[in-house]
Each structure stands twice: as C-alpha cells, then as structure tokens.
Write an enzyme that holds these catalytic residues in place. Structure first.
Site, PDB file in Angstrom:
ATOM      1  N   CYS A 165      64.192 -19.900  81.488  1.00 16.71           N
ATOM      2  CA  CYS A 165      63.151 -19.469  80.545  1.00 16.71           C
ATOM      3  C   CYS A 165      63.205 -17.956  80.300  1.00 16.71           C
ATOM      4  CB  CYS A 165      61.790 -19.885  81.081  1.00 16.71           C
ATOM      5  SG  CYS A 165      60.388 -19.236  80.171  1.00 16.71           S
ATOM      6  N   CYS A 174      59.814 -16.124  80.484  1.00 19.16           N
ATOM      7  CA  CYS A 174      59.405 -15.983  81.893  1.00 19.16           C
ATOM      8  C   CYS A 174      60.036 -14.733  82.494  1.00 19.16           C
ATOM      9  CB  CYS A 174      59.836 -17.201  82.710  1.00 19.16           C
ATOM     10  SG  CYS A 174      59.134 -18.769  82.175  1.00 19.16           S
TER      11      CYS A 174
END
Length: 109
Positions: free
Chosen positions: A29, A32
């Site tokens: 991700c 993230c």
C-alpha cells in the site's frame, strides 16, 4: 510505532494506560507508506500522551476483523479499551491532528 500481531493486539492495545492509535497497513500500500513519516512525527509530539501501533492486515487478520478494518490505511483510535473512531485513507498531518482531537478529546493537552 510498535508492530502488533494477532496474539499481541488485545493485550497491548486494549489494555494500554494511554489512548492508542493503531495504523492498519499493508506492505503493498503506497498511501500507507506515505503516511508513515507523518505518523512518526505525530507520535514524537505526543510521546507519553498517545501510544501508536501499526498492524499489517495480512499478518493480523483477527485484529483487522475485530476493529472492522475494510481498507488500508485505516487509523483506529482507542481510549480505555473502547474504539472511539476510525479514519480511512491517507491524510496530511493537520487533518490527522484534527481527527485525533475529535477521536481522543484532551489527548494532546
């Protein structure tokens, strides 16, 4: 941020003496990863007031389900063992601080 696993999530997070923020993330991700330096800076500012943890959804399926995380990144605010708020998606520092003020009133004082 201390990493948690399914076996440590309940003990470390739900029984913490300070309010807690758990960042649910995944290795793949990009948002993230982009949020990590921001959260680390906030963690430094709030040292001793709020405890920060991170959980990889691929390694923490039980914690992911327990906290009803449906996408990453997700921030979960917990005070006295009770989830007070969830915030999904990447966000800049000021937005995260505003969310913290609503999710954990008085934690930044």
């Amino acid at each position: 941020m201390k990493a948690i696993t399914d076996s440590t999530a309940v003990a470390d997070v739900m029984q913490a003496s300070t309010p807690v923020v758990v960042k649910f993330e995944a290795r793949w991700c990009q948002p993230c990863k982009a949020m990590t330096p921001t959260l680390e800076a906030i963690e430094k500012e709030l040292e001793g007031k709020v405890t920060f943890f991170k959980a990889d959804v691929e390694h923490c399926p039980s914690a992911t389900q327990l906290f009803k995380v449906g996408q990453v990144p997700t921030l979960v605010a917990i005070k006295d063992g009770v989830v007070t708020s969830l915030k999904t998606g990447a966000a800049p520092k000021q937005e995260i601080l505003k969310w913290l003020d609503l999710a954990l009133p008085g934690a930044r004082d």
